[in-house]
Motif scaffolding. Structure first.
Motif, short mmCIF file in Angstrom:
data_model
loop_
_atom_site.label_atom_id
_atom_site.label_comp_id
_atom_site.label_asym_id
_atom_site.label_seq_id
_atom_site.Cartn_x
_atom_site.Cartn_y
_atom_site.Cartn_z
N ALA A 67 0.83 -1.21 0.00
CA ALA A 67 0.00 0.00 0.00
C ALA A 67 0.87 1.26 0.00
CB ALA A 67 -0.96 -0.01 1.19
N GLY A 68 1.98 1.19 -0.72
CA GLY A 68 2.85 2.36 -0.84
C GLY A 68 3.80 2.57 0.33
N ILE A 69 3.74 1.68 1.33
CA ILE A 69 4.59 1.83 2.52
C ILE A 69 5.72 0.81 2.46
CG2 ILE A 69 4.62 1.89 5.05
CD1 ILE A 69 2.67 3.93 3.70
N THR A 70 6.96 1.27 2.68
CA THR A 70 8.09 0.34 2.71
C THR A 70 8.11 -0.36 4.07
OG1 THR A 70 9.34 1.80 1.28
CG2 THR A 70 10.60 0.16 2.51
N VAL A 71 8.07 -1.68 4.03
CA VAL A 71 8.05 -2.46 5.28
C VAL A 71 9.07 -3.59 5.22
CG1 VAL A 71 5.66 -2.01 5.99
CG2 VAL A 71 6.15 -3.84 4.34
N ILE A 72 9.44 -4.09 6.37
CA ILE A 72 10.39 -5.19 6.45
C ILE A 72 9.79 -6.46 5.84
CG2 ILE A 72 9.63 -5.70 8.82
CD1 ILE A 72 12.55 -6.68 9.33
N ASP A 73 10.63 -7.21 5.15
CA ASP A 73 10.18 -8.43 4.50
C ASP A 73 11.19 -9.54 4.79
OD1 ASP A 73 8.77 -10.16 2.87
OD2 ASP A 73 9.77 -9.49 1.03
N THR A 74 10.90 -10.32 5.84
CA THR A 74 11.78 -11.45 6.20
C THR A 74 10.90 -12.69 6.33
OG1 THR A 74 11.50 -10.95 8.55
CG2 THR A 74 13.44 -9.99 7.46
N PRO A 75 11.51 -13.88 6.35
CA PRO A 75 10.69 -15.10 6.43
C PRO A 75 9.73 -15.10 7.62
CG PRO A 75 12.94 -15.67 5.87
CD PRO A 75 12.94 -14.19 6.15
N ILE A 76 10.17 -14.61 8.78
CA ILE A 76 9.30 -14.68 9.95
C ILE A 76 8.13 -13.69 9.82
CG2 ILE A 76 10.51 -13.00 11.45
CD1 ILE A 76 9.12 -16.42 12.58
N VAL A 77 8.37 -12.57 9.17
CA VAL A 77 7.28 -11.60 8.98
C VAL A 77 6.24 -12.18 8.00
CG1 VAL A 77 6.70 -9.29 8.11
CG2 VAL A 77 8.69 -9.60 9.58
N ARG A 78 6.74 -12.84 6.95
CA ARG A 78 5.80 -13.49 6.02
C ARG A 78 5.00 -14.58 6.70
NH1 ARG A 78 8.55 -14.08 0.08
NH2 ARG A 78 9.21 -11.91 -0.08
N LEU A 79 5.69 -15.38 7.54
CA LEU A 79 5.01 -16.45 8.26
C LEU A 79 3.99 -15.89 9.25
CD1 LEU A 79 7.85 -19.04 8.93
CD2 LEU A 79 5.64 -19.51 7.81
N ALA A 80 4.33 -14.77 9.86
CA ALA A 80 3.40 -14.15 10.81
C ALA A 80 2.11 -13.76 10.08
CB ALA A 80 4.03 -12.93 11.47
N ARG A 81 2.25 -13.22 8.88
CA ARG A 81 1.06 -12.85 8.11
C ARG A 81 0.23 -14.09 7.77
NH1 ARG A 81 2.31 -8.96 3.21
NH2 ARG A 81 0.03 -9.04 3.12
N GLU A 82 0.93 -15.16 7.38
CA GLU A 82 0.22 -16.40 7.04
C GLU A 82 -0.47 -16.97 8.28
OE1 GLU A 82 2.62 -19.27 4.74
OE2 GLU A 82 1.70 -20.80 6.01
N PHE A 83 0.25 -16.96 9.40
CA PHE A 83 -0.29 -17.52 10.64
C PHE A 83 -1.52 -16.75 11.09
CE2 PHE A 83 -0.27 -18.21 15.28
CZ PHE A 83 -0.19 -19.59 15.32
N THR A 84 -1.42 -15.42 11.06
CA THR A 84 -2.52 -14.59 11.52
C THR A 84 -3.70 -14.71 10.55
OG1 THR A 84 -2.65 -12.59 12.88
CG2 THR A 84 -2.32 -12.25 10.55
N ARG A 85 -3.42 -14.87 9.27
CA ARG A 85 -4.50 -15.07 8.29
C ARG A 85 -5.24 -16.36 8.58
NH1 ARG A 85 -8.20 -14.70 6.83
NH2 ARG A 85 -9.25 -14.23 4.89
N ASN A 86 -4.48 -17.38 9.02
CA ASN A 86 -5.10 -18.67 9.35
C ASN A 86 -6.00 -18.59 10.57
OD1 ASN A 86 -3.72 -19.88 7.28
ND2 ASN A 86 -2.38 -21.13 8.54
N HIS A 87 -5.79 -17.58 11.42
CA HIS A 87 -6.54 -17.53 12.68
C HIS A 87 -7.40 -16.28 12.82
CE1 HIS A 87 -4.67 -21.13 14.23
NE2 HIS A 87 -3.49 -20.68 13.84
N SER A 88 -7.65 -15.59 11.71
CA SER A 88 -8.44 -14.36 11.78
C SER A 88 -9.49 -14.33 10.69
CB SER A 88 -7.55 -13.13 11.58
OG SER A 88 -6.43 -13.15 12.42
N THR A 89 -10.54 -13.56 10.94
CA THR A 89 -11.46 -13.25 9.86
C THR A 89 -10.76 -12.25 8.94
OG1 THR A 89 -12.35 -11.37 11.07
CG2 THR A 89 -13.48 -13.48 11.38
N GLU A 90 -11.33 -12.05 7.79
CA GLU A 90 -10.78 -11.09 6.83
C GLU A 90 -10.67 -9.69 7.47
OE1 GLU A 90 -9.64 -11.71 3.86
OE2 GLU A 90 -9.44 -9.67 3.05
N ALA A 91 -11.74 -9.30 8.20
CA ALA A 91 -11.76 -7.96 8.81
C ALA A 91 -10.64 -7.79 9.83
CB ALA A 91 -13.12 -7.71 9.47
N VAL A 92 -10.44 -8.80 10.66
CA VAL A 92 -9.42 -8.71 11.71
C VAL A 92 -8.01 -8.82 11.10
CG1 VAL A 92 -8.54 -9.75 13.84
CG2 VAL A 92 -11.01 -9.52 13.49
N TYR A 93 -7.90 -9.64 10.08
CA TYR A 93 -6.61 -9.73 9.37
C TYR A 93 -6.21 -8.36 8.81
CZ TYR A 93 -3.24 -10.79 5.73
OH TYR A 93 -2.12 -10.78 4.93
#
Ligand SMILES: *[C@@H]1O[C@H](CO)[C@@H](O)[C@H](O)[C@H]1NC(C)=O
Ligand SMILES: *[C@@H]1O[C@H](CO)[C@@H](O)[C@H](O)[C@H]1NC(C)=O
Ligand SMILES: *[C@@H]1O[C@H](CO)[C@@H](O)[C@H](O)[C@H]1NC(C)=O
Ligand SMILES: *[C@@H]1O[C@H](CO)[C@@H](O)[C@H](O)[C@H]1NC(C)=O
Ligand SMILES: *[C@@H]1O[C@H](CO)[C@@H](O)[C@H](O)[C@H]1NC(C)=O
Ligand SMILES: *[C@@H]1O[C@H](CO)[C@@H](O)[C@H](O)[C@H]1NC(C)=O
Length: 264
Positions: A50-76
């Motif tokens: 979304a135009g913002i520079t953010v850190i991109d490491t394996p654990i950050v990617r996994l965190a997004r995947e993990f949280t997606r697995n345990h959240s609704t779309e809105a909370v994600y």
């Protein structure tokens, strides 16, 4: 710790017979980072969301995947936006660029509402902890399962604290900067644009991760928590609603949290 672990491996291989013993334990690199913060005052692995520079490491990617697995779309989306807003706050301030561990901040922000998982028998929530503690404990387990050696006890603890205290700003805002910034990024998602996160930036982020469903999702989750574990709402901002729920349990469904946004 590392030394004694290697020693054990060595002793184990010396006393066992077979191919593995001949090959010996896998060689470890001479230097493995341990507890080194990732700062944004020099180049770091990054991507643009979304135009913002953010850190991109394996654990950050996994965190997004993990949280997606345990959240609704809105909370994600809320968790991703909170991370992006926090990232904007950090990038705008030299002190923060020089001192905030942006990987700790990213993991904490992305996982901060794991305690909002309302699926039955969820592995990330309990009936006997307030939701912030559920999230903190689940995040520590996540890091223990997936993180590399740079995630020492302190960085892991910072994530735990940032999540456990994200709604208790009267304490969190006096803790480490990572704890403060996790909370501040979340606050922007509820409060809207301000001095640092401008209208333009706010809309740029909400265009990609729309926030129309945030209030409803928060309301639904709080009602669920009050209904399923009212006693775990007593020392946080849900207390008035938890108490009402207990006192008026039979009037289930009449709970109103219209003013809760004043308290977040
Ligand atoms: C982002 O990554 C690119 C490509 O590796 C690099 O050139 C750039 O310096 C990085 N930006 C930041 C802010 O670290
Ligand atoms: C997310 O869920 C998918 C599908 O169940 C699973 O394969 C994946 O391992 C999960 N990711 C994490 C980080 O737990
Ligand atoms: C930058 O962040 C530091 C640490 O939170 C704070 O003390 C300072 O006031 C901030 N600077 C500005 C210009 O906001
Ligand atoms: C931001 O938008 C709000 C309403 O959308 C408006 O009242 C405010 O003046 C805007 N601020 C700036 C700095 O543009
Ligand atoms: C329970 O409901 C009654 C009737 O609506 C109300 O007067 C009372 O204040 C409620 N109790 C609490 C603790 O909110
Ligand atoms: C929260 O949900 C209750 C019950 O469905 C509803 O009466 C109330 O208006 C909702 N509040 C908000 C802010 O959406």
């Amino acid at each position: 710790m590392q030394f004694s672990k290697n020693l054990c491996l060595l002793l184990a291989s010396a006393t066992s017979i077979g191919a593995a013993a001949v090959a010996g334990p896998a060689r470890r690199p001479y230097y493995e980072p341990h507890g080194v913060p990732v700062l944004s005052n020099k180049p770091y692995p990054n991507t643009t969301i979304a135009g913002i520079t953010v850190i991109d490491t394996p654990i950050v990617r996994l965190a997004r995947e993990f949280t997606r697995n345990h959240s609704t779309e809105a909370v994600y989306k809320h968790q991703v936006r909170s991370w992006l807003f926090g990232s904007v706050l950090i990038a705008a301030n030299e002190t923060l660029r020089n001192s905030v561990d942006i990987e700790v901040h990213a993991v904490a922000a992305i996982l901060h509402d794991l305690g909002w998982d309302t699926t039955p028998n969820s592995p990330v929530t309990t009936l006997d902890h307030r939701f912030e503690v559920d999230g903190a404990i689940a995040s520590r387990k996540f890091l223990e399962q997936y993180a590399d050696s740079n995630w020492d006890a302190r960085r892991t603890q910072l994530v735990w604290d940032a999540i456990a205290l994200h709604t208790t700003r009267t304490i969190g805002y006096y803790k480490e900067l990572e704890v403060q910034l996790t909370s501040m990024g979340i606050a922007v998602d509820y409060d809207g644009p301000g001095a640092v996160v401008t209208n333009e930036t706010f809309h740029q982020i909400t265009a990609e991760y729309p926030n129309f469903d945030l209030k409803q999702a928060t309301n639904d989750t709080f009602i669920f928590i009050c209904a399923t574990k009212p006693a775990q709402t007593y020392d946080n901002q849900l207390q008035p609603w938890g108490e009402r729920y207990v006192a008026n349990y039979s009037t289930k469904g009449n709970l109103r949290i219209d003013h809760i946004f004043d308290h977040l």
